[in-house]
Design a protein around this motif. Structure first.
Motif, PDB file in Angstrom:
ATOM      1  N   LYS A   1       0.836  -1.103   0.005  1.00 13.04           N
ATOM      2  CA  LYS A   1      -0.013  -0.044  -0.236  1.00 13.04           C
ATOM      3  C   LYS A   1       1.166   1.458  -0.389  1.00 13.04           C
ATOM      4  CE  LYS A   1      -3.774   2.431   2.951  1.00 13.04           C
ATOM      5  NZ  LYS A   1      -4.660   1.813   3.093  1.00 13.04           N
ATOM      6  N   ASP A   2       1.091   2.089  -0.491  1.00  9.05           N
ATOM      7  CA  ASP A   2       1.594   3.131  -0.845  1.00  9.05           C
ATOM      8  C   ASP A   2       2.701   3.323  -1.629  1.00  9.05           C
ATOM      9  OD1 ASP A   2      -1.231   4.058  -0.167  1.00  9.05           O
ATOM     10  OD2 ASP A   2      -0.493   4.852   1.614  1.00  9.05           O
ATOM     11  N   ARG A   3       3.479   2.277  -1.966  1.00  9.79           N
ATOM     12  CA  ARG A   3       4.473   2.032  -2.227  1.00  9.79           C
ATOM     13  C   ARG A   3       4.698   1.441  -3.970  1.00  9.79           C
ATOM     14  NH1 ARG A   3       8.130  -0.803   2.492  1.00  9.79           N
ATOM     15  NH2 ARG A   3       6.955   0.620   4.335  1.00  9.79           N
ATOM     16  N   PRO A   4       5.667   2.115  -4.783  1.00 10.15           N
ATOM     17  CA  PRO A   4       5.310   0.901  -6.073  1.00 10.15           C
ATOM     18  C   PRO A   4       6.541  -0.614  -5.695  1.00 10.15           C
ATOM     19  CG  PRO A   4       7.535   2.881  -5.366  1.00 10.15           C
ATOM     20  CD  PRO A   4       6.461   3.110  -4.844  1.00 10.15           C
ATOM     21  N   MET A   5       5.717  -1.309  -6.627  1.00 12.55           N
ATOM     22  CA  MET A   5       6.512  -2.352  -6.551  1.00 12.55           C
ATOM     23  C   MET A   5       7.898  -2.381  -6.527  1.00 12.55           C
ATOM     24  SD  MET A   5       4.734  -5.751  -8.780  1.00 12.55           S
ATOM     25  CE  MET A   5       3.931  -7.154  -7.645  1.00 12.55           C
ATOM     26  N   GLU A   6       8.468  -2.964  -6.196  1.00  5.80           N
ATOM     27  CA  GLU A   6       9.836  -3.033  -5.744  1.00  5.80           C
ATOM     28  C   GLU A   6      10.432  -4.094  -6.751  1.00  5.80           C
ATOM     29  OE1 GLU A   6       8.884  -6.896  -2.922  1.00  5.80           O
ATOM     30  OE2 GLU A   6       8.131  -4.653  -3.487  1.00  5.80           O
ATOM     31  N   SER A   7      11.339  -3.528  -7.924  1.00  2.20           N
ATOM     32  CA  SER A   7      12.585  -4.105  -8.308  1.00  2.20           C
ATOM     33  C   SER A   7      13.405  -5.515  -8.072  1.00  2.20           C
ATOM     34  CB  SER A   7      13.678  -2.579  -9.410  1.00  2.20           C
ATOM     35  OG  SER A   7      12.555  -1.740 -10.100  1.00  2.20           O
ATOM     36  N   ILE A   8      14.091  -5.969  -8.982  1.00  2.00           N
ATOM     37  CA  ILE A   8      14.238  -7.172  -8.508  1.00  2.00           C
ATOM     38  C   ILE A   8      15.626  -7.244  -9.428  1.00  2.00           C
ATOM     39  CG2 ILE A   8      12.493  -8.681  -7.452  1.00  2.00           C
ATOM     40  CD1 ILE A   8      12.562 -10.164  -9.540  1.00  2.00           C
ATOM     41  N   HIS A   9      16.917  -8.313  -8.062  1.00  2.00           N
ATOM     42  CA  HIS A   9      17.712  -8.242  -9.353  1.00  2.00           C
ATOM     43  C   HIS A   9      17.462 -10.231  -9.800  1.00  2.00           C
ATOM     44  CE1 HIS A   9      18.371  -4.746  -7.731  1.00  2.00           C
ATOM     45  NE2 HIS A   9      19.375  -4.716  -8.915  1.00  2.00           N
ATOM     46  N   LEU A  10      18.281 -10.903 -11.152  1.00  4.03           N
ATOM     47  CA  LEU A  10      17.709 -11.847 -11.579  1.00  4.03           C
ATOM     48  C   LEU A  10      19.450 -12.698 -11.745  1.00  4.03           C
ATOM     49  CD1 LEU A  10      14.845 -11.303 -13.561  1.00  4.03           C
ATOM     50  CD2 LEU A  10      14.781 -12.128 -11.785  1.00  4.03           C
ATOM     51  N   PRO A  11      19.278 -13.591 -11.763  1.00  4.08           N
ATOM     52  CA  PRO A  11      20.515 -14.559 -12.394  1.00  4.08           C
ATOM     53  C   PRO A  11      20.404 -14.248 -13.769  1.00  4.08           C
ATOM     54  CG  PRO A  11      18.860 -16.041 -11.495  1.00  4.08           C
ATOM     55  CD  PRO A  11      18.625 -15.096 -11.098  1.00  4.08           C
ATOM     56  N   ALA A  12      21.719 -13.654 -14.164  1.00  5.76           N
ATOM     57  CA  ALA A  12      22.075 -13.531 -16.035  1.00  5.76           C
ATOM     58  C   ALA A  12      22.773 -14.827 -16.528  1.00  5.76           C
ATOM     59  CB  ALA A  12      22.770 -12.367 -15.998  1.00  5.76           C
ATOM     60  N   GLY A  13      22.042 -14.904 -18.098  1.00  2.00           N
ATOM     61  CA  GLY A  13      22.428 -15.813 -18.571  1.00  2.00           C
ATOM     62  C   GLY A  13      22.223 -17.395 -18.232  1.00  2.00           C
ATOM     63  N   ARG A  14      20.598 -17.758 -18.099  1.00  2.00           N
ATOM     64  CA  ARG A  14      20.501 -18.676 -17.696  1.00  2.00           C
ATOM     65  C   ARG A  14      18.669 -18.773 -17.505  1.00  2.00           C
ATOM     66  NH1 ARG A  14      22.088 -20.778 -11.634  1.00  2.00           N
ATOM     67  NH2 ARG A  14      21.197 -18.983 -10.770  1.00  2.00           N
ATOM     68  N   PRO A  15      17.295 -18.926 -18.498  1.00  2.00           N
ATOM     69  CA  PRO A  15      15.853 -19.064 -18.417  1.00  2.00           C
ATOM     70  C   PRO A  15      15.626 -18.884 -16.413  1.00  2.00           C
ATOM     71  CG  PRO A  15      16.417 -21.034 -19.371  1.00  2.00           C
ATOM     72  CD  PRO A  15      18.013 -20.376 -18.634  1.00  2.00           C
ATOM     73  N   ILE A  16      14.666 -17.964 -16.363  1.00  2.00           N
ATOM     74  CA  ILE A  16      13.872 -17.612 -15.267  1.00  2.00           C
ATOM     75  C   ILE A  16      12.732 -18.088 -15.436  1.00  2.00           C
ATOM     76  CG2 ILE A  16      14.296 -15.369 -14.960  1.00  2.00           C
ATOM     77  CD1 ILE A  16      14.661 -15.565 -11.848  1.00  2.00           C
ATOM     78  N   THR A  17      12.027 -18.180 -14.940  1.00  2.00           N
ATOM     79  CA  THR A  17      10.310 -18.601 -15.025  1.00  2.00           C
ATOM     80  C   THR A  17       9.468 -17.341 -13.884  1.00  2.00           C
ATOM     81  OG1 THR A  17       9.856 -20.500 -15.915  1.00  2.00           O
ATOM     82  CG2 THR A  17       7.712 -19.875 -14.805  1.00  2.00           C
ATOM     83  N   LEU A  18       8.696 -16.474 -14.251  1.00  2.00           N
ATOM     84  CA  LEU A  18       8.252 -15.269 -13.023  1.00  2.00           C
ATOM     85  C   LEU A  18       6.340 -15.334 -13.500  1.00  2.00           C
ATOM     86  CD1 LEU A  18      10.730 -12.248 -13.388  1.00  2.00           C
ATOM     87  CD2 LEU A  18      10.404 -14.041 -11.978  1.00  2.00           C
ATOM     88  N   ALA A  19       5.616 -15.601 -12.403  1.00  2.73           N
ATOM     89  CA  ALA A  19       4.156 -15.470 -12.311  1.00  2.73           C
ATOM     90  C   ALA A  19       3.591 -14.349 -11.569  1.00  2.73           C
ATOM     91  CB  ALA A  19       3.640 -16.937 -12.430  1.00  2.73           C
ATOM     92  N   PHE A  20       3.295 -13.316 -12.844  1.00  6.90           N
ATOM     93  CA  PHE A  20       2.696 -12.135 -12.036  1.00  6.90           C
ATOM     94  C   PHE A  20       1.437 -12.701 -11.610  1.00  6.90           C
ATOM     95  CE2 PHE A  20      -0.456  -9.110 -14.081  1.00  6.90           C
ATOM     96  CZ  PHE A  20      -0.740  -8.496 -12.667  1.00  6.90           C
ATOM     97  N   TRP A  21       1.338 -12.268 -10.318  1.00  9.88           N
ATOM     98  CA  TRP A  21      -0.842 -12.712 -10.099  1.00  9.88           C
ATOM     99  C   TRP A  21      -1.161 -10.974  -9.635  1.00  9.88           C
ATOM    100  CZ3 TRP A  21      -1.941 -14.814  -4.051  1.00  9.88           C
ATOM    101  CH2 TRP A  21      -2.760 -14.916  -3.969  1.00  9.88           C
ATOM    102  N   TYR A  22      -2.068 -11.340  -9.639  1.00 12.07           N
ATOM    103  CA  TYR A  22      -3.215 -10.054  -8.357  1.00 12.07           C
ATOM    104  C   TYR A  22      -4.665 -10.284  -8.864  1.00 12.07           C
ATOM    105  CZ  TYR A  22      -6.512  -6.111  -9.502  1.00 12.07           C
ATOM    106  OH  TYR A  22      -7.456  -5.443  -8.645  1.00 12.07           O
ATOM    107  N   ILE A  23      -5.169 -10.176  -7.023  1.00 16.22           N
ATOM    108  CA  ILE A  23      -6.192 -10.700  -6.719  1.00 16.22           C
ATOM    109  C   ILE A  23      -6.532  -9.251  -6.069  1.00 16.22           C
ATOM    110  CG2 ILE A  23      -4.870 -11.190  -4.331  1.00 16.22           C
ATOM    111  CD1 ILE A  23      -7.587 -13.710  -4.369  1.00 16.22           C
ATOM    112  N   GLU A  24      -8.297  -9.128  -6.333  1.00 11.58           N
ATOM    113  CA  GLU A  24      -8.843  -8.498  -5.624  1.00 11.58           C
ATOM    114  C   GLU A  24     -10.198  -8.500  -4.662  1.00 11.58           C
ATOM    115  OE1 GLU A  24      -9.658  -6.063  -9.141  1.00 11.58           O
ATOM    116  OE2 GLU A  24     -11.867  -6.714  -9.115  1.00 11.58           O
ATOM    117  N   ALA A  25     -10.434  -8.227  -3.864  1.00  9.68           N
ATOM    118  CA  ALA A  25     -10.956  -8.687  -3.365  1.00  9.68           C
ATOM    119  C   ALA A  25     -12.396  -7.058  -2.795  1.00  9.68           C
ATOM    120  CB  ALA A  25     -10.773  -8.057  -1.390  1.00  9.68           C
ATOM    121  N   ASP A  26     -13.510  -7.946  -2.903  1.00 14.21           N
ATOM    122  CA  ASP A  26     -15.226  -6.853  -2.314  1.00 14.21           C
ATOM    123  C   ASP A  26     -15.607  -7.638  -1.490  1.00 14.21           C
ATOM    124  OD1 ASP A  26     -14.924  -4.161  -4.029  1.00 14.21           O
ATOM    125  OD2 ASP A  26     -15.015  -5.532  -6.315  1.00 14.21           O
TER     126      ASP A  26
END
Length: 177
Positions: free
Chosen positions: A72-97
């Motif tokens: 809340k009230d902060r940007p999403m932080e940057s991350i550092h990834l190992p270079a030179g090899r494949p990496i799998t990332l998944a973005f997940w969003y959830i909202e509540a009402d």
């Protein structure tokens, strides 16, 4: 017994860390994230997460490691990834009402190059569909591969098609005594 107590203390104080996400160095790449939700929901809350997986096909029972989140009230932080090899990332969003949760996730794999800075645009549509676009420092689109289903097993308790929405509706009964 002393070794177990030491391990528990280290986990309690330091938390669980992934060996794949690293401190900035000459052998890493940086990934910054821009987020945008055009959903009209989420009156109780909107939550953004990025998870890392070992298996690009999402075939294992691996839960994944959360490597970034929007607070809340902060940007999403940057991350550092190992270079030179494949990496799998998944973005997940959830909202509540009140009475429902809506979520979506989007999984992609790419190979970061040493010293490169990447930007992922994480987008949620009005229908709560997710999409991620990856670009390099020059603004060129980076090629990614995407599985049919996202790696994330969220509140819906199963993997859903990559980018597609999942809605959980709650039946609420009010009883008077």
């Amino acid at each position: 017994m002393k070794f177990q107590l030491l391990c528990i203390t280290v986990l309690f104080v330091g938390g669980c860390a992934s060996t794949e996400i690293m401190a900035p160095s000459a052998t890493t790449a940086e990934l910054a994230m821009d987020i945008e939700s055009r959903s009209s929901g989420g009156g109780i809350g909107q939550n953004w997460h990025v998870w890392k997986y070992q298996d690009a096909t999402c075939q294992t029972a691996e839960k994944g490691v959360r490597v970034a989140r929007k607070r809340k009230d902060r940007p999403m932080e940057s991350i550092h990834l190992p270079a030179g090899r494949p990496i799998t990332l998944a973005f997940w969003y959830i909202e509540a009402d009140f009475g429902q949760n809506r979520e979506c996730s989007y999984t992609w794999t790419f190979t970061p190059q040493m010293g490169e800075t990447y930007r992922a645009k994480l987008d949620v549509s009005p229908r709560v569909q997710c999409h991620a676009t990856l670009t390099d420092a020059a603004g060129a689109t980076v090629e990614t591969t995407n599985p049919e289903n996202s790696c994330v097993i969220g509140a819906y308790r199963q993997r859903v098609r990559n980018g597609e929405p999942a809605t959980i509706k709650y039946k609420i009964n009010v009883q008077h005594y």
